[in-house]
Enzyme design. Structure first.
Site, PDB file in Angstrom:
ATOM      1  N   ASP A 278       0.763  47.445  32.493  1.00  0.00           N
ATOM      2  CA  ASP A 278      -0.248  48.243  33.035  1.00  0.00           C
ATOM      3  C   ASP A 278      -0.820  46.690  33.696  1.00  0.00           C
ATOM      4  OD1 ASP A 278      -2.606  48.534  34.363  1.00  0.00           O
ATOM      5  OD2 ASP A 278      -3.982  49.007  32.665  1.00  0.00           O
TER       6      ASP A 278
ATOM      7  N   LYS B   2      -5.393  49.075  44.811  1.00  0.00           N
ATOM      8  CA  LYS B   2      -6.158  46.750  45.339  1.00  0.00           C
ATOM      9  C   LYS B   2      -5.422  46.806  45.287  1.00  0.00           C
ATOM     10  CE  LYS B   2      -7.935  48.813  40.443  1.00  0.00           C
ATOM     11  NZ  LYS B   2      -8.746  48.710  39.589  1.00  0.00           N
TER      12      LYS B   2
ATOM     13  N   GLN C 269      -3.810  45.584  37.948  1.00  0.00           N
ATOM     14  CA  GLN C 269      -4.529  44.240  38.646  1.00  0.00           C
ATOM     15  C   GLN C 269      -3.990  42.700  38.967  1.00  0.00           C
ATOM     16  OE1 GLN C 269      -7.602  43.380  39.202  1.00  0.00           O
ATOM     17  NE2 GLN C 269      -8.896  45.402  37.867  1.00  0.00           N
TER      18      GLN C 269
ATOM     19  N   HIS D 261      -7.496  48.005  29.836  1.00  0.00           N
ATOM     20  CA  HIS D 261      -8.638  48.813  29.974  1.00  0.00           C
ATOM     21  C   HIS D 261      -8.659  50.460  29.665  1.00  0.00           C
ATOM     22  CE1 HIS D 261      -9.615  51.924  33.706  1.00  0.00           C
ATOM     23  NE2 HIS D 261      -9.887  50.451  34.266  1.00  0.00           N
TER      24      HIS D 261
HETATM   25  N1  PMP Z   1      -5.715  49.318  34.393  1.00  0.00           N
HETATM   26  C1  PMP Z   1      -6.686  47.725  34.826  1.00  0.00           C
HETATM   27  C2  PMP Z   1      -6.519  46.712  34.226  1.00  0.00           C
HETATM   28  C3  PMP Z   1      -7.784  48.228  35.958  1.00  0.00           C
HETATM   29  O1  PMP Z   1      -8.326  47.056  36.009  1.00  0.00           O
HETATM   30  C4  PMP Z   1      -7.480  49.517  36.703  1.00  0.00           C
HETATM   31  C5  PMP Z   1      -8.715  49.713  37.579  1.00  0.00           C
HETATM   32  N2  PMP Z   1      -9.528  49.569  37.665  1.00  0.00           N
HETATM   33  C6  PMP Z   1      -7.411  50.285  35.964  1.00  0.00           C
HETATM   34  C7  PMP Z   1      -6.194  50.582  35.328  1.00  0.00           C
HETATM   35  C8  PMP Z   1      -7.112  51.791  36.511  1.00  0.00           C
HETATM   36  O2  PMP Z   1      -6.099  52.018  38.033  1.00  0.00           O
HETATM   37  P1  PMP Z   1      -7.082  53.515  38.856  1.00  0.00           P
HETATM   38  O3  PMP Z   1      -8.543  53.505  38.656  1.00  0.00           O
HETATM   39  O4  PMP Z   1      -6.242  53.043  40.317  1.00  0.00           O
HETATM   40  O5  PMP Z   1      -5.441  54.217  38.214  1.00  0.00           O
END
Ligand code: PMP
Length: 400
Positions: free
Chosen positions: A196, A222, A199, A119
Site C-alpha cells: 500500500d 496524495k 502515503q 489503513h
Molecule cells: N492507505 C493509506 C496508508 C492511506 O493513507 C490511504 C488514504 N488515506 C489509503 C490507503 C486509501 O487511499 P485512497 O482513499 O486514495 O484510496
C-alpha cells in the site's frame, strides 16, 4: 496573520497562495499546483474525446496522451508501461488484488500477513477475502518505540503465509518500511508481497525493480495529482494470472453471445470509460514532483517533523505517538482530539483528528483517536509555530 518565513513552493498552489489557511493535512490529500489544474482544464477545453476507440484525430490524440501518462508513471516507479493499471486510487487497487488475485491463491488454513498499522483499505479487503477463502489474517505488531517490528514479521512469516500486505509509509506514524528486504523475506517462503503505497508516493523514491514487490498501489491525489485517479502496479506475469474485477467495454478482444475473450494487461483491467483527464493530470503532477525533487521533499519532511516534535514537546501535556517523514501524530492530554481540531480550525489550521482509518492501530495504542499534522513542500516552520501557539491557547482554555 504575519507569515514569518516565505515558502518558495506555496505560490504554485492557488488554494494556499490565495488564503490564510495553514494546511497540515496533506496525508489526507495534497493541494494541487496550478500546472495540474491547468492540465485538467486544458484536456476538457482542447483534447476531450474517448480513448482507445475513436478513429478520428481528436480521439487518437487523447489516446496518445493517456498512454503517454502511463509511460510517465512507469518511468516514475521504474516499471514497464504494461505493468501500470490506472485505477480510482489505492483503495480500488488493493480491492482488485484481493478479489482478482489473492482469492485464486488462498485456500483454507493459508495465512495473510498484515501489520497493525494498516489503513482500513489494506485491512478490510483482506478480512473479507479471509472470510471467503477460509484463510487466516495474522498481524505483525510494533516495537516498544512504535516502529514496525521486523523480528515479529520474521516470526509470523511461515510456509502457510501466501499473501503479505503492508504499507510502505504509515499514515499515522509516518514510518517507512524497507520494501526490498520485506520482498526478499516474503519470497523466501513463496508468498506474494502487496504494498500500500498511498502515503509513500509523494515522500520517497519508488522503484519497482529494486523493491521487487509483486503489487504496489497508490493514489494520485496524495501526490499533487487529481482525485479519482490512481495506479496499480503488478508484475507482468502476475497481471497475466490476475482476473479483472470489472467487465465491460474496452477490456475485451471478442464477445460472443455466451463468452468473451479479454485483452492483455493493463487494458483488461480498465473496463469502461476511464478518467483520462485524471491520468493526464497525474502525469503533470509527476513532472512537478520531479521538478521539485524527491530529495528536496524528503528534506522538508524530515525538517518539519523534527521541528514540530521539538515545538510540541515544549508544551506540557502533549503526547506524541509518531513523528517521521512529514507526519506527526499526537494528543493534548484530557481534551478530545475532535475538540482540539475544531479549536485549531478557528485559527485557520487544517488538521485531521480521528482514528485515521486505522482503528486496530488506535486500539493497540489504547487511544480512541489522535490528531495528525502532515506536511508537504508548501509548509514551513511558521506553520508549525502557528500550530504550537494555537495548541498553547487551547490548553489554557481547557485549563489543562
Ligand atoms: N492507505 C493509506 C496508508 C492511506 O493513507 C490511504 C488514504 N488515506 C489509503 C490507503 C486509501 O487511499 P485512497 O482513499 O486514495 O484510496
Amino acid at each position: 496573520r504575519e507569515r514569518s518565513v516565505k515558502n518558495n513552493y506555496k505560490a504554485d498552489f492557488p488554494l494556499l497562495a490565495n488564503s490564510d489557511l495553514i494546511y497540515l493535512d496533506s496525508a489526507a490529500t495534497s493541494q494541487k499546483p496550478q500546472c495540474v489544474i491547468d492540465a485538467l482544464t486544458n484536456y476538457y477545453q482542447t483534447q476531450n474525446a474517448n480513448v482507445h476507440r475513436a478513429l478520428y484525430g481528436l480521439g487518437e490524440a487523447a489516446t496518445a496522451e493517456y498512454e503517454q501518462a502511463r509511460k510517465k508513471v512507469a518511468g516514475f516507479i521504474n516499471s514497464e508501461a504494461d505493468e501500470v493499471i490506472f485505477t480510482k486510487g489505492t483503495t480500488q487497487g488493493l480491492n482488485w488484488i484481493a478479489n482478482g488475485f489473492a482469492e485464486q491463491v488462498l485456500k483454507p488454513g493459508d495465512e495473510i500477513l498484515i501489520s497493525i498499522e494498516e489503513h482500513h483499505s489494506n485491512l478490510v479487503p483482506w478480512q473479507i477475502i479471509a472470510q471467503k477463502t477460509g484463510a487466516k489474517l495474522v498481524y505483525v505488531y510494533l516495537t516498544a518505540d512504535l516502529n514496525f517490528d521486523y523480528a515479529d514479521f520474521e516470526v509470523k512469516l511461515n510456509s502457510k503465509t501466501k499473501i503479505v500486505a503492508l504499507h510502505h509509509m504509515s499514515n499515522v506514524l509516518g514510518n517507512i518500511l524497507d520494501i526490498s528486504k520485506l520482498a526478499e523475506l516474503t519470497h523466501n517462503f513463496g508468498a506474494y508481497l502487496v504494498v500500500d503505497g498511498a502515503q509513500a508516493a509523494a515522500h520517497t523514491v519508488l522503484d519497482m525493480k529494486k523493491f521487487d514487490c509483486d503489487f504496489y498501489a497508490f493514489s494520485g491525489h496524495k501526490m499533487f495529482g487529481p482525485m479519482g485517479i490512481g495506479v496499480l502496479f503488478g508484475k507482468r506475469e502476475l497481471l497475466a494470472k490476475m482476473q479483472p474485477v470489472e467487465y465491460g467495454g474496452e477490456m475485451i478482444n471478442e464477445v460472443s453471445e455466451q463468452s468473451a475473450d479479454f485483452k492483455a494487461a493493463p487494458l483488461k483491467f480498465e473496463a469502461g470509460t476511464q478518467n483520462v483527464a485524471g491520468a493526464i493530470g497525474l502525469g503533470v503532477a509527476i513532472d512537478y514532483l520531479k521538478q521539485v525533487g524527491i530529495t528536496n521533499i524528503e528534506k522538508v519532511d524530515l525538517d518539519l517533523s523534527k521541528y514540530a516534535k521539538n515545538k510540541l514537546e515544549e508544551i506540557d501535556g502533549i503526547t506524541i505517538y509518531g513523528h517521521n517523514h512529514g507526519i506527526i501524530s499526537f494528543n493534548l492530554d484530557g481534551v478530545h482530539p475532535h475538540d482540539v481540531a475544531s479549536f485549531l480550525d478557528a485559527d485557520d489550521l487544517c488538521l485531521r483528528a480521528g482514528h485515521h482509518c486505522a482503528e486496530p492501530l488506535m486500539n493497540y495504542l489504547k487511544i480512541p483517536a489522535c490528531l495528525r499534522a502532515s506536511f508537504s513542500i508548501y509548509n514551513d516552520y511558521s506553520d508549525v509555530d502557528a500550530l504550537a501557539n494555537s495548541l498553547k491557547k487551547i490548553k489554557e482554555f481547557f485549563g489543562k
